[in-house]
Design a protein around this motif. Structure first.
Motif, PDB file in Angstrom:
ATOM      1  N   ILE A  50      21.318  31.186  64.915  1.00  0.00           N
ATOM      2  CA  ILE A  50      20.635  29.977  64.460  1.00  0.00           C
ATOM      3  C   ILE A  50      21.293  28.797  65.167  1.00  0.00           C
ATOM      4  O   ILE A  50      22.503  28.598  65.048  1.00  0.00           O
ATOM      5  N   ASN A  51      20.518  28.031  65.890  1.00  0.00           N
ATOM      6  CA  ASN A  51      21.037  26.833  66.532  1.00  0.00           C
ATOM      7  C   ASN A  51      21.292  25.784  65.445  1.00  0.00           C
ATOM      8  O   ASN A  51      20.371  25.413  64.711  1.00  0.00           O
ATOM      9  N   THR A  94      17.235  32.647  67.723  1.00  0.00           N
ATOM     10  CA  THR A  94      17.012  33.496  68.893  1.00  0.00           C
ATOM     11  C   THR A  94      17.636  34.865  68.656  1.00  0.00           C
ATOM     12  O   THR A  94      18.642  34.989  67.959  1.00  0.00           O
ATOM     13  N   SER A  95      17.023  35.890  69.222  1.00  0.00           N
ATOM     14  CA  SER A  95      17.500  37.267  69.085  1.00  0.00           C
ATOM     15  C   SER A  95      18.329  37.626  70.311  1.00  0.00           C
ATOM     16  O   SER A  95      17.998  37.243  71.440  1.00  0.00           O
ATOM     17  N   ASP A 142      27.210  29.266  72.799  1.00  0.00           N
ATOM     18  CA  ASP A 142      27.859  27.949  72.904  1.00  0.00           C
ATOM     19  C   ASP A 142      27.900  27.463  74.343  1.00  0.00           C
ATOM     20  O   ASP A 142      27.587  26.298  74.628  1.00  0.00           O
ATOM     21  N   THR A 143      28.282  28.333  75.254  1.00  0.00           N
ATOM     22  CA  THR A 143      28.382  27.969  76.670  1.00  0.00           C
ATOM     23  C   THR A 143      27.031  27.494  77.205  1.00  0.00           C
ATOM     24  O   THR A 143      26.949  26.476  77.903  1.00  0.00           O
ATOM     25  N   ALA A 144      25.967  28.222  76.870  1.00  0.00           N
ATOM     26  CA  ALA A 144      24.626  27.847  77.350  1.00  0.00           C
ATOM     27  C   ALA A 144      24.203  26.499  76.769  1.00  0.00           C
ATOM     28  O   ALA A 144      23.760  25.609  77.517  1.00  0.00           O
ATOM     29  N   ILE A 145      24.353  26.325  75.482  1.00  0.00           N
ATOM     30  CA  ILE A 145      23.915  25.082  74.840  1.00  0.00           C
ATOM     31  C   ILE A 145      24.719  23.894  75.363  1.00  0.00           C
ATOM     32  O   ILE A 145      24.173  22.838  75.678  1.00  0.00           O
ATOM     33  N   GLU A 146      26.041  24.060  75.472  1.00  0.00           N
ATOM     34  CA  GLU A 146      26.906  22.970  75.927  1.00  0.00           C
ATOM     35  C   GLU A 146      26.658  22.603  77.385  1.00  0.00           C
ATOM     36  O   GLU A 146      26.894  21.468  77.795  1.00  0.00           O
ATOM     37  N   ALA A 190      18.958  28.594  75.291  1.00  0.00           N
ATOM     38  CA  ALA A 190      19.728  29.632  74.609  1.00  0.00           C
ATOM     39  C   ALA A 190      19.401  30.982  75.225  1.00  0.00           C
ATOM     40  O   ALA A 190      18.249  31.256  75.547  1.00  0.00           O
ATOM     41  N   PRO A 191      20.418  31.843  75.398  1.00  0.00           N
ATOM     42  CA  PRO A 191      20.113  33.209  75.846  1.00  0.00           C
ATOM     43  C   PRO A 191      19.340  33.926  74.745  1.00  0.00           C
ATOM     44  O   PRO A 191      19.323  33.489  73.604  1.00  0.00           O
TER      45      PRO A 191
END
Length: 175
Positions: A57-58, A65-66, A80-84, A89-90
């Protein structure tokens, strides 16, 4: 429309809303989200023989996302890495639903079934519908074309056939 989910209690409530009150999840906080993994009864875990995936959950958007069956901490770190970094989101979005998919049976033989499949965008109904014919081989289950829409339509129709004993003439689901 989803809303921010800043607390563990809100994450728990959202999981109950989306997946039902009878399913239980472990919830791990990451910087940008809540990594949730279903808690299965002991016998069910042993029978499954595969790792459990997670959902995230973002915290800022409430979008779920699954994700694959990586360890939950690793899933959280990747999220976290993707969002930041400002990246998507993956994984793939499971909530809120993005598409309505409608199947209408066109033909059926002993070995195959064909559907006209129509996908509507729920976020923007003005987007043109995506349509295609999907042919399903019944044994073993295969489908043409091999894209995601055809795979989801095949999975839904096969699930209906297993439950009722007959392939559906028509049906609609959302994803």
């Amino acid at each position: 429309m989803p809303e921010p989910v800043p607390t563990r209690e809100q994450a728990t409530q959202l999981m109950r809303q989306v997946y039902g009150p009878d399913r239980r999840f472990s919830i791990l906080e990451s910087r940008q989200g809540w990594v949730c993994q279903e808690i299965l009864p002991g016998d069910e875990v042993r029978r499954s023989g595969v790792g459990l995936g997670s959902v995230v959950i973002n915290k800022h958007t409430g979008v779920i996302t699954s994700h694959s069956s990586l360890p939950v901490r690793m899933t959280g770190e990747m999220f976290d890495t993707a969002i930041e970094a400002g990246n998507p989101a993956p994984g793939f979005q499971v909530y809120p639903k993005q598409h309505r998919i409608h199947l209408t049976q066109v033909s059926e033989t002993e070995n195959t079934i064909e559907y006209q499949v129509r996908q509507t965008d729920l976020d923007n109904p003005l987007n043109p519908e995506l349509t295609r014919r999907v042919q399903i081989t019944k044994e073993p289950i295969r489908h043409q074309p091999t894209d995601r829409l055809a795979a989801e339509a095949t999975s839904w129709a096969y699930d209906q056939a297993r439950r009722t004993g007959t392939w559906p003439q028509e049906g609609t689901f959302e994803r």
